[in-house]
Design a protein around this motif. Structure first.
Motif, PDB file in Angstrom:
ATOM      1  N   ALA A 292       0.828  -1.208   0.000  1.00 33.91           N
ATOM      2  CA  ALA A 292       0.000   0.000   0.000  1.00 33.91           C
ATOM      3  C   ALA A 292       0.861   1.257   0.000  1.00 33.91           C
ATOM      4  O   ALA A 292       0.546   2.249  -0.679  1.00 33.91           O
ATOM      5  N   ASN A 293       1.966   1.227   0.751  1.00 34.48           N
ATOM      6  CA  ASN A 293       2.832   2.404   0.840  1.00 34.48           C
ATOM      7  C   ASN A 293       3.686   2.607  -0.404  1.00 34.48           C
ATOM      8  O   ASN A 293       4.247   3.686  -0.598  1.00 34.48           O
ATOM      9  N   VAL A 294       3.814   1.585  -1.240  1.00 33.96           N
ATOM     10  CA  VAL A 294       4.451   1.752  -2.547  1.00 33.96           C
ATOM     11  C   VAL A 294       3.423   2.210  -3.584  1.00 33.96           C
ATOM     12  O   VAL A 294       3.731   3.002  -4.481  1.00 33.96           O
ATOM     13  N   PHE A 295       2.197   1.737  -3.428  1.00 33.62           N
ATOM     14  CA  PHE A 295       1.128   2.080  -4.364  1.00 33.62           C
ATOM     15  C   PHE A 295       0.651   3.527  -4.172  1.00 33.62           C
ATOM     16  O   PHE A 295       0.337   4.210  -5.154  1.00 33.62           O
ATOM     17  N   ALA A 296       0.596   3.996  -2.917  1.00 34.25           N
ATOM     18  CA  ALA A 296       0.055   5.333  -2.634  1.00 34.25           C
ATOM     19  C   ALA A 296       0.826   6.452  -3.330  1.00 34.25           C
ATOM     20  O   ALA A 296       0.205   7.373  -3.880  1.00 34.25           O
ATOM     21  N   PRO A 297       2.180   6.441  -3.339  1.00 30.19           N
ATOM     22  CA  PRO A 297       2.883   7.510  -4.064  1.00 30.19           C
ATOM     23  C   PRO A 297       2.561   7.546  -5.554  1.00 30.19           C
ATOM     24  O   PRO A 297       2.479   8.623  -6.155  1.00 30.19           O
ATOM     25  N   PHE A 298       2.366   6.366  -6.148  1.00 34.82           N
ATOM     26  CA  PHE A 298       1.972   6.318  -7.562  1.00 34.82           C
ATOM     27  C   PHE A 298       0.623   7.004  -7.769  1.00 34.82           C
ATOM     28  O   PHE A 298       0.439   7.769  -8.721  1.00 34.82           O
ATOM     29  N   VAL A 299      -0.330   6.722  -6.877  1.00 34.70           N
ATOM     30  CA  VAL A 299      -1.650   7.353  -6.981  1.00 34.70           C
ATOM     31  C   VAL A 299      -1.525   8.864  -6.849  1.00 34.70           C
ATOM     32  O   VAL A 299      -2.170   9.628  -7.593  1.00 34.70           O
ATOM     33  N   ALA A 300      -0.679   9.321  -5.909  1.00 34.77           N
ATOM     34  CA  ALA A 300      -0.494  10.767  -5.722  1.00 34.77           C
ATOM     35  C   ALA A 300       0.135  11.398  -6.965  1.00 34.77           C
ATOM     36  O   ALA A 300      -0.278  12.482  -7.402  1.00 34.77           O
ATOM     37  N   LEU A 301       1.132  10.722  -7.563  1.00 31.11           N
ATOM     38  CA  LEU A 301       1.790  11.255  -8.762  1.00 31.11           C
ATOM     39  C   LEU A 301       0.841  11.314  -9.958  1.00 31.11           C
ATOM     40  O   LEU A 301       1.006  12.159 -10.842  1.00 31.11           O
ATOM     41  N   SER A 302      -0.149  10.439  -9.978  1.00 31.18           N
ATOM     42  CA  SER A 302      -1.088  10.420 -11.107  1.00 31.18           C
ATOM     43  C   SER A 302      -2.124  11.541 -11.032  1.00 31.18           C
ATOM     44  O   SER A 302      -2.859  11.765 -11.991  1.00 31.18           O
ATOM     45  N   HIS A 303      -2.190  12.207  -9.893  1.00 35.64           N
ATOM     46  CA  HIS A 303      -3.153  13.299  -9.666  1.00 35.64           C
ATOM     47  C   HIS A 303      -4.604  12.828  -9.721  1.00 35.64           C
ATOM     48  O   HIS A 303      -5.516  13.652  -9.890  1.00 35.64           O
ATOM     49  N   LEU A 304      -4.815  11.522  -9.565  1.00 35.17           N
ATOM     50  CA  LEU A 304      -6.192  11.014  -9.580  1.00 35.17           C
ATOM     51  C   LEU A 304      -7.043  11.578  -8.444  1.00 35.17           C
ATOM     52  O   LEU A 304      -8.216  11.907  -8.663  1.00 35.17           O
ATOM     53  N   PRO A 305      -6.503  11.674  -7.201  1.00 32.98           N
ATOM     54  CA  PRO A 305      -7.355  12.214  -6.123  1.00 32.98           C
ATOM     55  C   PRO A 305      -7.899  13.597  -6.435  1.00 32.98           C
ATOM     56  O   PRO A 305      -9.092  13.866  -6.235  1.00 32.98           O
ATOM     57  N   GLU A 306      -7.024  14.485  -6.963  1.00 37.09           N
ATOM     58  CA  GLU A 306      -7.482  15.836  -7.272  1.00 37.09           C
ATOM     59  C   GLU A 306      -8.492  15.827  -8.422  1.00 37.09           C
ATOM     60  O   GLU A 306      -9.497  16.555  -8.390  1.00 37.09           O
ATOM     61  N   THR A 307      -8.230  14.994  -9.418  1.00 34.09           N
ATOM     62  CA  THR A 307      -9.133  14.929 -10.571  1.00 34.09           C
ATOM     63  C   THR A 307     -10.514  14.445 -10.164  1.00 34.09           C
ATOM     64  O   THR A 307     -11.544  15.009 -10.574  1.00 34.09           O
ATOM     65  N   ILE A 308     -10.542  13.383  -9.341  1.00 27.47           N
ATOM     66  CA  ILE A 308     -11.827  12.844  -8.886  1.00 27.47           C
ATOM     67  C   ILE A 308     -12.529  13.842  -7.987  1.00 27.47           C
ATOM     68  O   ILE A 308     -13.762  14.020  -8.068  1.00 27.47           O
ATOM     69  N   ALA A 309     -11.760  14.525  -7.119  1.00 26.94           N
ATOM     70  CA  ALA A 309     -12.365  15.522  -6.226  1.00 26.94           C
ATOM     71  C   ALA A 309     -13.006  16.646  -7.029  1.00 26.94           C
ATOM     72  O   ALA A 309     -14.128  17.085  -6.736  1.00 26.94           O
TER      73      ALA A 309
END
Length: 434
Positions: A292-309
């Motif tokens: 999970a801690n390796v996957f989370a930085p990838f998600v942050a770099l993809s900007h998906l959280p901001e896009t979905i928000a």
């Protein structure tokens, strides 16, 4: 390819790997590592992989996981779970649906030792199901109460789900444990109400059990003091501030070992089995957290959280409308993905979005755990249902799923209460830490 599209592709690959049977931790590592290479280069990905692996296994607070798991294994080996069921059995077993109610209470008590839904369902199922069938209980109520009662394992502290949520969101484990107490008691009460309703409309599902005299009731209560003492010491110690959660876990494990010795069940084989199961479960939990801690930085770099928000904001659903959509999504996904795995996969996106809407992160932890519980007993892949099926192979899957529906509705009611009255979850942690 834009970072956002790469993020979407990463999730697609992740779910595809899981569908092919790849362990969740390995799937997270593969997608996180490869995705970070594509977005930031090999050096950054290698640093993330090595750094996060070391950082995760050296988090002091995570020592609570093996200690509480060991406590539950030792308590189970000492027969403490059986004691709690026997006490409830003798006190309320003579009532209509009393044995099913005793199973729920036994699961609630054992949940305060194990922190695992599967362990609670397996342990109490082996104890309670033969008794319920012996007294003519219908298979729907018998199996439904075991499957539903087991879900309390990740809500009533100590909860592995809360520990993982705390580590991934950097929230307080102690606050989350305290936040789970009142909702856990409320859900236990709602399960008992569900049993009363079932036996009112279909009395044949839960006939009356035997009646015991006062001496037998008192004897069973005295014998159950071992498990009650451990619960009071650990949870009470955390609440009063006398112990940190890690210290409480260590004290609880020592007390469970003491009970094993006092009862003459401390053999090399028992200790080996308890230790091996603890190591196996702990290793799995740590491996998932590293992934999970390796996957989370990838998600942050993809900007998906901001896009979905931004996308959710454009729908103008409001805070509660957005929350409802997300929770509904969890219920649906929980039908296909195991609860803790789903939590690990989705938190990097969901957590910042919901907190930005003004919801308390501790309250959110409790809400998400209940939603994950609902997934544990939802068709077609309710993990607890399959666990119960392994205990009672003669009962059809559709019968078990039919049996859990009243309890699933009770969970939905508990979720509604928590949304309407957040203080149900926040009262104890605010009183303890303010």
């Amino acid at each position: 390819m834009s970072p956002e599209l790469l993020g979407v592709a990463g999730f697609a690959v992740l779910f595809a790997l899981m569908a092919l049977g790849t362990p969740v931790a390995i799937a997270l590592l593969i997608v996180g590592f490869c995705g970070t290479i594509l977005l930031s280069g090999f050096q950054a990905a290698a640093y993330t992989l090595s750094g996060q692996a070391f950082a995760t296994i050296t988090i002091y607070e995570l020592s609570i996981i093996p200690l509480f798991i060991l406590m539950g294994n030792l308590a189970s080996a000492a027969g403490l779970s059986r004691d709690l069921f026997d006490a409830a059995y003798r006190l309320i077993g003579h009532l209509r649906g009393g044995l099913a109610a005793a199973t729920i209470l036994g699961c609630a008590g054992f949940s305060a030792l194990s922190g695992s839904s599967i362990a609670s369902a397996v342990t109490m199922g082996k104890v309670a199901y033969p008794e319920m069938r012996r007294y003519g209980y219908g298979p729907r109520l018998a199996t439904g109460s075991i499957a539903a009662g087991g879900t309390l394992g990740i809500l009533i502290p100590p909860s592995t789900g809360f520990v993982i949520y705390a580590v991934l969101t950097e929230e307080s484990i102690g606050r989350l444990f305290m936040a789970g107490v009142l909702p856990g008691l409320m859900l236990t009460g709602l399960f008992l109400v569900a049993i009363a309703a079932i036996t009112f409309f279909t009395p044949e599902e839960g006939p009356r059990g035997p009646t015991f005299d006062l001496r037998e009731k008192l004897s069973s209560l005295v014998r159950s003091t071992g498990i009650v003492t451990i619960i009071v010491i650990t949870i009470g110690g955390i609440y009063t501030g006398f112990f940190t959660p890690v210290e409480a876990a260590g004290v609880g494990a020592c007390f469970a070992l003491l009970m094993l010795i006092i009862r003459g069940k401390c053999t090399p084989h028992t200790l080996w089995v308890a230790s091996a199961d603890t190591l196996r479960t702990t290793g799995m939990a740590f491996f998932i957290l590293i992934g999970a801690n390796v996957f989370a930085p990838f998600v942050a770099l993809s900007h998906l959280p901001e896009t979905i928000a931004n996308g959710m904001s454009g729908l103008a659903l409001g805070a509660y409308g957005t929350l409802a959509v997300i929770l509904l999504g969890y219920v649906v996904l929980g039908m296909f993905i195991e609860g803790l795995s789903l939590l690990v996969i989705t938190l990097p996106i969901v957590f910042p979005l919901i907190v930005s809407l003004g919801f308390d992160p501790i309250w959110l932890g409790v809400v998400m755990v209940i939603v994950l519980e609902m997934g544990l007993i939802s068709p077609p892949i309710g993990v607890n249902v399959f666990v119960v099926k392994s205990i009672v192979p003669d009962v059809k899957m559709e019968t078990i799923f039919a049996g859990i529906m009243p309890f699933w509705l009770a969970m939905a009611v508990a979720l509604l209460f928590l949304v309407l009255v957040p203080d149900i979850a926040l009262l104890l942690p605010n009183a303890m830490f303010d």
